[in-house]
Design an enzyme around this catalytic site. Sequence first.
Site, short mmCIF file in Angstrom:
data_model
loop_
_atom_site.label_atom_id
_atom_site.label_comp_id
_atom_site.label_asym_id
_atom_site.label_seq_id
_atom_site.Cartn_x
_atom_site.Cartn_y
_atom_site.Cartn_z
N HIS A 42 12.74 -1.39 4.78
CA HIS A 42 13.39 -1.36 3.46
C HIS A 42 12.37 -1.68 2.40
CE1 HIS A 42 13.21 -5.63 4.48
NE2 HIS A 42 13.08 -5.78 3.18
N HIS A 129 6.69 -2.19 -2.15
CA HIS A 129 6.09 -1.94 -0.82
C HIS A 129 7.17 -1.99 0.25
CE1 HIS A 129 6.37 -6.33 -0.91
NE2 HIS A 129 6.37 -6.28 0.41
#
Length: 188
Positions: A42, A129
């Site tokens: 995620h 990220h």
Amino acid sequence: MRLFFAVLLDDQTRQHIALVQQAMKRALAGQRISWVKPENLHLTLRFLGELDEEGLKQALEAAQVVARQRAPFRFVARGAGVFPDMRRARVLWVGVEEPVEPLFQLAHHLERELQRRAFPPEDKPFRSHITLARIKEPPPAQVIQSLMDYLPKEPLGAVEVRSFVLMQSILRPDGSLYTPVQEFLLSG
Ligand code: 2AM
């Protein structure tokens, strides 16, 4: 409850990233590394930590306000890197290709609404990220550098962001268990 806001990935992007993970995993066999399970991949928008009932209510309110005002967008997952740097690699991640602006705006909007509800400000700047692995003992920088060879030249996925999710994280010895608490559709 230990909570965070995240953007979830579509299955195709998840699978592409999982393939890269597998190749890197083989190259790093024997190292003390904890790999994020493909179903857990995620992009974190905001980590909240432990919240009580009132904190949860405020976080839900903040998210609803943000979701009503922001429109869907798309980002491209591409490239990889490490935090904090090659010599002290602790977190191995996949990045987001320019422009990262819509993601930043979403994260900043959420931050603003949380602070209006007395959440303490996030102390680290937002860095978009997708974490692949957490490294317990950093291997030599050349080893980390060589991992970049396992990245395909083409993007790992184009992610359509139509919503974001409040996730619960339960810490377990064999890795965190993430469960969606509520999804917020971007409807601005
Ligand atoms: P990471 O992927 O860079 O490790 C759930 O723990 C998610 O919240 C992870 O994606 C993690 O980011 C993120 N996160 C951000 N700050 C955190 C913190 N102080 N403690 C734990 N997780 C944090």
